[in-house]
Design a protein around this motif. Structure first.
Motif, PDB file in Angstrom:
ATOM      1  N   SER A 179       0.833  -1.206   0.000  1.00 14.06           N
ATOM      2  CA  SER A 179       0.000   0.000   0.000  1.00 14.06           C
ATOM      3  C   SER A 179       0.869   1.258   0.000  1.00 14.06           C
ATOM      4  O   SER A 179       0.587   2.212  -0.728  1.00 14.06           O
ATOM      5  CB  SER A 179      -0.912  -0.017   1.230  1.00 14.06           C
ATOM      6  OG  SER A 179      -1.611   1.187   1.332  1.00 14.06           O
ATOM      7  N   ASP A 214       0.949   4.179  -2.934  1.00 16.52           N
ATOM      8  CA  ASP A 214       0.798   5.608  -2.647  1.00 16.52           C
ATOM      9  C   ASP A 214       2.007   6.386  -3.158  1.00 16.52           C
ATOM     10  O   ASP A 214       1.869   7.477  -3.715  1.00 16.52           O
ATOM     11  CB  ASP A 214       0.640   5.849  -1.143  1.00 16.52           C
ATOM     12  CG  ASP A 214      -0.706   5.390  -0.603  1.00 16.52           C
ATOM     13  OD1 ASP A 214      -1.625   5.146  -1.412  1.00 16.52           O
ATOM     14  OD2 ASP A 214      -0.826   5.263   0.642  1.00 16.52           O
ATOM     15  N   SER A 225       2.000   6.736  -6.994  1.00 20.56           N
ATOM     16  CA  SER A 225       1.008   7.730  -7.407  1.00 20.56           C
ATOM     17  C   SER A 225       1.512   9.155  -7.158  1.00 20.56           C
ATOM     18  O   SER A 225       1.419  10.020  -8.024  1.00 20.56           O
ATOM     19  CB  SER A 225      -0.295   7.484  -6.653  1.00 20.56           C
ATOM     20  OG  SER A 225      -1.213   8.499  -6.911  1.00 20.56           O
ATOM     21  N   ASN A 255      -1.478  12.907  -0.769  1.00 24.17           N
ATOM     22  CA  ASN A 255      -2.107  12.014   0.193  1.00 24.17           C
ATOM     23  C   ASN A 255      -1.475  12.286   1.561  1.00 24.17           C
ATOM     24  O   ASN A 255      -0.278  12.548   1.652  1.00 24.17           O
ATOM     25  CB  ASN A 255      -1.837  10.570  -0.269  1.00 24.17           C
ATOM     26  CG  ASN A 255      -2.419   9.524   0.627  1.00 24.17           C
ATOM     27  OD1 ASN A 255      -2.572   9.716   1.821  1.00 24.17           O
ATOM     28  ND2 ASN A 255      -2.735   8.393   0.046  1.00 24.17           N
ATOM     29  N   ASN A 275      -0.529  10.352   3.681  1.00 27.21           N
ATOM     30  CA  ASN A 275       0.490   9.354   3.997  1.00 27.21           C
ATOM     31  C   ASN A 275       1.834   9.651   3.347  1.00 27.21           C
ATOM     32  O   ASN A 275       2.803   8.955   3.601  1.00 27.21           O
ATOM     33  CB  ASN A 275       0.030   7.961   3.554  1.00 27.21           C
ATOM     34  CG  ASN A 275      -1.187   7.503   4.298  1.00 27.21           C
ATOM     35  OD1 ASN A 275      -1.415   7.898   5.436  1.00 27.21           O
ATOM     36  ND2 ASN A 275      -1.989   6.672   3.667  1.00 27.21           N
ATOM     37  N   SER A 294       7.118   8.047   2.582  1.00 26.18           N
ATOM     38  CA  SER A 294       5.866   7.467   3.067  1.00 26.18           C
ATOM     39  C   SER A 294       5.830   7.575   4.581  1.00 26.18           C
ATOM     40  O   SER A 294       6.795   7.237   5.264  1.00 26.18           O
ATOM     41  CB  SER A 294       5.773   5.998   2.645  1.00 26.18           C
ATOM     42  OG  SER A 294       4.667   5.389   3.277  1.00 26.18           O
TER      43      SER A 294
END
Length: 151
Positions: A40, A44, A47, A108, A110, A138
């Protein structure tokens, strides 16, 4: 008589056997969860990296096409969910042109960026005035990061 006792003895599942199976499933699940969260975080990051590279390209192309300097601002406002990229026209270009009409990009929550400079200016040829590097990290798995050169 002996055969009958063995036949009845092996018909059910004991509580101990059920607990053993649940214990094994728990151990297997504990091995798979970290790899799922890492996947995950990587998704992220991919992206965010693609969107940052797109933002750099769009600022460069807009500066080239409009023949006016464009500034890509990296905004980190306290209290906001994620950091943002905004665009503005250079003050030296034209006092009347404030908004070049480029869409902002909201990272995001995150993903955090670390940059040498708070903004990057692209001149009328699409060249960056001061090259630098933006590092994306991240927040869910800090081992997942990427670096984007702005040159």
């Amino acid at each position: 008589m002996m055969n009958r006792e063995l036949k009845y003895r092996h018909q059910g599942v004991t509580l101990v056997e059920i607990l053993m199976v649940l214990g094994m499933l728990t151990v297997l699940a504990s091995f798979s969860l970290p790899s799922m969260s890492n996947a995950s975080a990587k998704t992220d990051m991919r992206s965010a990296s693609e969107n940052l590279q797109y933002s750099i390209r769009i600022a460069r192309n807009t500066a080239r096409m409009s023949e006016l300097p464009i500034i890509m601002n990296l905004v980190d406002e306290p209290g906001q969910v994620g950091q943002r990229i905004t665009f503005s026209a250079s003050e030296r270009a034209n006092k009347n042109l404030v908004d070049p009409g480029l869409p902002d990009y909201q990272f995001n929550g995150n993903i955090k960026f670390v940059s040498e400079f708070p903004s990057y200016e692209f001149d009328h040829r699409g060249m960056v005035k001061t090259p630098g590097q933006i590092t994306l990290v991240s927040m869910t798995d800090e081992s997942v990061s990427t670096q984007i050169l702005v040159q």
